[in-house]
Scaffold this active site. Structure first.
Site, PDB file in Angstrom:
ATOM      1  N   CYS A 133      26.869  10.590 -24.746  1.00  0.00           N
ATOM      2  CA  CYS A 133      25.453  10.786 -25.091  1.00  0.00           C
ATOM      3  C   CYS A 133      25.340  11.921 -26.101  1.00  0.00           C
ATOM      4  O   CYS A 133      24.231  12.367 -26.396  1.00  0.00           O
ATOM      5  CB  CYS A 133      24.624  11.063 -23.838  1.00  0.00           C
ATOM      6  N   CYS A 164       2.472   9.396 -18.845  1.00  0.00           N
ATOM      7  CA  CYS A 164       3.671   9.450 -19.687  1.00  0.00           C
ATOM      8  C   CYS A 164       4.026   8.024 -20.090  1.00  0.00           C
ATOM      9  O   CYS A 164       4.276   7.177 -19.225  1.00  0.00           O
ATOM     10  CB  CYS A 164       4.826  10.097 -18.925  1.00  0.00           C
ATOM     11  N   CYS A 179       4.113  18.179 -26.107  1.00  0.00           N
ATOM     12  CA  CYS A 179       5.123  17.906 -25.081  1.00  0.00           C
ATOM     13  C   CYS A 179       6.469  17.796 -25.801  1.00  0.00           C
ATOM     14  O   CYS A 179       6.555  17.225 -26.875  1.00  0.00           O
ATOM     15  CB  CYS A 179       4.781  16.581 -24.398  1.00  0.00           C
ATOM     16  N   GLN A 202      21.796   5.505 -14.557  1.00  0.00           N
ATOM     17  CA  GLN A 202      21.329   5.448 -15.942  1.00  0.00           C
ATOM     18  C   GLN A 202      19.803   5.324 -15.946  1.00  0.00           C
ATOM     19  O   GLN A 202      19.254   4.506 -15.216  1.00  0.00           O
ATOM     20  CB  GLN A 202      21.943   4.238 -16.659  1.00  0.00           C
ATOM     21  N   ASP A 232      33.314   8.899 -19.632  1.00  0.00           N
ATOM     22  CA  ASP A 232      31.868   9.002 -19.892  1.00  0.00           C
ATOM     23  C   ASP A 232      31.374  10.410 -19.526  1.00  0.00           C
ATOM     24  O   ASP A 232      30.609  10.592 -18.584  1.00  0.00           O
ATOM     25  CB  ASP A 232      31.154   7.934 -19.028  1.00  0.00           C
ATOM     26  N   CYS A 270       9.037  13.328 -26.357  1.00  0.00           N
ATOM     27  CA  CYS A 270       9.291  12.231 -27.321  1.00  0.00           C
ATOM     28  C   CYS A 270       9.038  12.726 -28.733  1.00  0.00           C
ATOM     29  O   CYS A 270       7.969  12.511 -29.283  1.00  0.00           O
ATOM     30  CB  CYS A 270       8.360  11.067 -27.050  1.00  0.00           C
ATOM     31  N   GLU A 319      35.068  11.754 -10.164  1.00  0.00           N
ATOM     32  CA  GLU A 319      33.725  12.327 -10.319  1.00  0.00           C
ATOM     33  C   GLU A 319      33.635  13.677  -9.617  1.00  0.00           C
ATOM     34  O   GLU A 319      34.234  13.889  -8.566  1.00  0.00           O
ATOM     35  CB  GLU A 319      32.710  11.321  -9.719  1.00  0.00           C
ATOM     36  N   CYS A 355       1.136   8.629 -28.087  1.00  0.00           N
ATOM     37  CA  CYS A 355       0.959   9.483 -26.905  1.00  0.00           C
ATOM     38  C   CYS A 355      -0.015  10.616 -27.212  1.00  0.00           C
ATOM     39  O   CYS A 355       0.101  11.284 -28.243  1.00  0.00           O
ATOM     40  CB  CYS A 355       2.301  10.059 -26.489  1.00  0.00           C
TER      41      CYS A 355
HETATM   42  C1  LIG Z   1      26.947  10.722 -18.251  1.00  0.00           C
HETATM   43  S1  LIG Z   1      27.238  10.695 -16.522  1.00  0.00           S
HETATM   44  C2  LIG Z   1      28.078   9.178 -16.391  1.00  0.00           C
HETATM   45  C3  LIG Z   1      27.984   8.491 -15.059  1.00  0.00           C
HETATM   46  C4  LIG Z   1      28.481   7.065 -14.979  1.00  0.00           C
HETATM   47  N1  LIG Z   1      29.609   6.804 -15.839  1.00  0.00           N
HETATM   48  C5  LIG Z   1      27.358   6.071 -15.219  1.00  0.00           C
HETATM   49  O1  LIG Z   1      27.348   5.390 -16.236  1.00  0.00           O
HETATM   50  O2  LIG Z   1      26.473   5.976 -14.358  1.00  0.00           O
HETATM   51  C6  LIG Z   1      28.469  11.922 -16.388  1.00  0.00           C
HETATM   52  C7  LIG Z   1      29.016  12.107 -15.006  1.00  0.00           C
HETATM   53  O3  LIG Z   1      30.051  13.093 -15.079  1.00  0.00           O
HETATM   54  C8  LIG Z   1      29.996  13.903 -13.926  1.00  0.00           C
HETATM   55  N2  LIG Z   1      30.666  15.174 -14.258  1.00  0.00           N
HETATM   56  C9  LIG Z   1      30.159  16.215 -14.966  1.00  0.00           C
HETATM   57  N3  LIG Z   1      31.067  17.189 -15.078  1.00  0.00           N
HETATM   58  C10 LIG Z   1      32.183  16.751 -14.456  1.00  0.00           C
HETATM   59  C11 LIG Z   1      33.468  17.333 -14.231  1.00  0.00           C
HETATM   60  N4  LIG Z   1      33.749  18.549 -14.684  1.00  0.00           N
HETATM   61  N5  LIG Z   1      34.384  16.622 -13.550  1.00  0.00           N
HETATM   62  C12 LIG Z   1      34.092  15.371 -13.095  1.00  0.00           C
HETATM   63  N6  LIG Z   1      32.884  14.773 -13.262  1.00  0.00           N
HETATM   64  C13 LIG Z   1      31.937  15.456 -13.933  1.00  0.00           C
HETATM   65  C14 LIG Z   1      28.529  14.031 -13.653  1.00  0.00           C
HETATM   66  O4  LIG Z   1      28.298  14.390 -12.305  1.00  0.00           O
HETATM   67  C15 LIG Z   1      28.016  12.623 -13.982  1.00  0.00           C
HETATM   68  O5  LIG Z   1      28.040  11.786 -12.864  1.00  0.00           O
END
Ligand SMILES: C[S@@+](CC[C@H](N)C(=O)[O-])C[C@H]1O[C@@H](n2cnc3c(N)ncnc32)[C@H](O)[C@@H]1O
Length: 473
Positions: free
Chosen positions: A420, A163, A52, A293, A393, A55, A345, A46
């Site tokens: 993550c 990019c 930047c 994602q 997640d 990456c 969520e 790049c």
């Molecule tokens: C890493 S993403 C995962 C989304 C989903 N599992 C996917 O694979 O597409 C984390 C999610 O947690 C939600 N989130 C963040 N803080 C939260 C909270 N305090 N209570 C409930 N959900 C939350 C975010 O809005 C987001 O959609």
């Protein structure tokens, strides 16, 4: 002055100078010279590499990036999580699985957000002090800039034209929007984060696929300060004439001062309010503010691995709880194998998307609930039956201690934790698996059986990880 990094086995030595900049309390390091090159160094492809912030690891072979990430996950789980070193994969007591590489280490991102600004970053070379080279620091001149923020600078924009992480057509759209912006600075002024004047704040380009033909689809989203959508029409016409792949152009109005992403109003300027993408055999509608994602092909791999780790009976008898479910993609992709999916969520728009995605795919055994998992009350859990398997997640901060305590009381057969951020994940696994930790008094414990790193973000230090816990009897 010093030598970096301290891990000498990497044999990549830099000479650098450190100092405090102006009144800043942060110590800033500037690279002066490379003394010896890393064994696995490659030429970064790049043109913006080093300046930047995107990456940071593309000057390492992809193989070396993978090894570093795998090691990082292992070390955090072993030390911070207190699980000890894992024997090699396949040996007794081993919990580490080999990292899953990404088949497309470039052009994998389906979403890039660029910022508008009135000051261009003008550094001349890599790691050169911005103070020395930033010729516009004090000048009043208004400029047009559209690109990515220079590292550590909220007010300076690097005008990226190409990019390597996004699709080539997305780069062409970006270029068209940049050229248009340069020529129409007066009619469409970029937003100035210092004075809060100006109109154009952000440009987001998302890509998906037509579910019938598999053809590329793009969504272009202009985030503006004011509600003056007609100003954008000439630009919209130019984009749609030049790029048939663009099927949706929206304008999100965000009048907040500062970095808030709250949208006051959304206008569809062209086509639909969403694009579509196929994942695990289902069709998902992705609207301007939906979470999806960012690496679609690797999400396919990630979700397959998550499903394997859930070890569902597949006879439709089990209840699946999908915490932090976003737009419901993970739970929905397993709905046909369980009795019912309950998704939880925070973001109301994501919950609406999840319900719409369920309906679009003819799924009737999924319920999505809006709520804050960081603010659990005693009522939590009363609106769904006890789950057999929990998928969690969370985003980078990991799980709240109250949620961990709740999970320990819930005693689901399995917990599949997707993260993550392996550091917060290791911290939470420690609390779920080991006794005597601060604030967690529960006889229930889990056993860590599987840690699976999946590389969703090549060329960056970020790593996604699936960890599996089994309830100790
Ligand atoms: C890493 S993403 C995962 C989304 C989903 N599992 C996917 O694979 O597409 C984390 C999610 O947690 C939600 N989130 C963040 N803080 C939260 C909270 N305090 N209570 C409930 N959900 C939350 C975010 O809005 C987001 O959609």
């Amino acid at each position: 002055m010093g030598l970096s990094p301290p891990n000498l086995r990497r044999k990549h030595y830099w000479l650098f100078a450190c100092g405090f900049e102006g009144n800043s309390r942060s110590l800033i390091a500037y690279k002066l010279k490379t003394l010896s090159v890393h064994d696995n160094a490659v030429e970064a492809p790049c043109e913006y590499f080093g300046e930047c912030g995107g990456c940071k690891t593309q000057n390492l072979t992809y193989e070396a990036q993978l090894r570093e990430k795998e090691q990082q996950v292992h070390d955090l789980i072993a030390r911070l999580g207190k699980f000890g070193n894992s024997p090699l994969s396949g040996e007794p007591g081993s919990y580490m699985m080999p990292i899953v590489p990404c088949a497309t280490p470039y052009a994998y991102r389906n979403k890039m957000e660029f910022s508008y600004g009135t000051k261009k970053w003008k550094s001349k070379g890599l790691f050169v002090s911005p103070k020395l080279e930033d010729v516009n620091e004090s000048g009043p001149k208004l400029e047009f800039a559209l690109g990515l923020h220079a590292p550590g600078r909220f007010d300076k924009i690097m005008p990226i034209h190409n990019c390597l992480l996004q699709h080539d057509v997305s780069n062409q759209v970006l270029k068209l929007v940049q050229d248009h912006g340069e020529r129409h600075l007066e009619e469409l002024p970029p937003y100035d984060v210092r004075t809060h004047e100006g109109f154009l704040k952000h440009l987001t380009i998302r890509s998906g696929r037509d579910c019938e033909t598999g053809q590329l689809q793009l969504m272009v989203n202009f985030v503006t300060k004011g509600d003056k959508k007609d100003l954008l029409q000439p630009l919209v016409d130019q984009i749609t004439t030049s790029f048939p792949q663009v099927v949706s152009i929206v304008n999100n109005v965000n009048s907040a001062v500062g970095p808030s992403s709250i949208v006051d109003k959304e206008h569809v300027l062209y086509g639909k309010a969403y694009i579509t993408e196929r994942l695990r055999g289902l069709v998902f509608e992705i609207s301007a503010n939906s979470f999806f994602q960012t690496n679609t092909s690797q999400a396919e791999v990630l979700y397959q691995k998550v499903e394997e780790q859930c070890a569902l009976k597949g006879d439709g008898s089990e209840v699946l709880l999908d915490l932090f479910c976003g737009t419901g993609t993970i739970g929905l992709s397993m709905a046909k194998r369980v009795k019912h999916v309950y998704g939880y969520e925070l973001v109301q728009e994501a919950v609406v998307d999840a319900r719409r995605n369920a309906a679009r795919n003819g799924i009737q055994n999924a319920t999505f609930i809006q709520g804050d998992l960081n603010k659990l009350t005693d009522e939590f859990g009363k609106d769904f039956p006890r789950p057999d398997v929990v998928i969690t997640d969370p985003n980078r901060p990991g799980m709240h201690i109250k949620l961990i305590k709740y999970l320990l009381q819930l005693r689901a057969r399995r917990i599949v934790y997707i993260s993550c951020n392996p550091a917060t994940c290791a911290r939470d696994l420690d609390l779920l698996c080991h006794t005597g930790d601060e604030g967690v008094e529960s006889p229930t414990r889990y056993r860590l059986v599987h840690v699976q790193p999946v590389d969703m973000f090549p060329q960056t230090p970020h790593i996604e990880c699936i960890t599996t816990l089994e309830l100790c009897e």
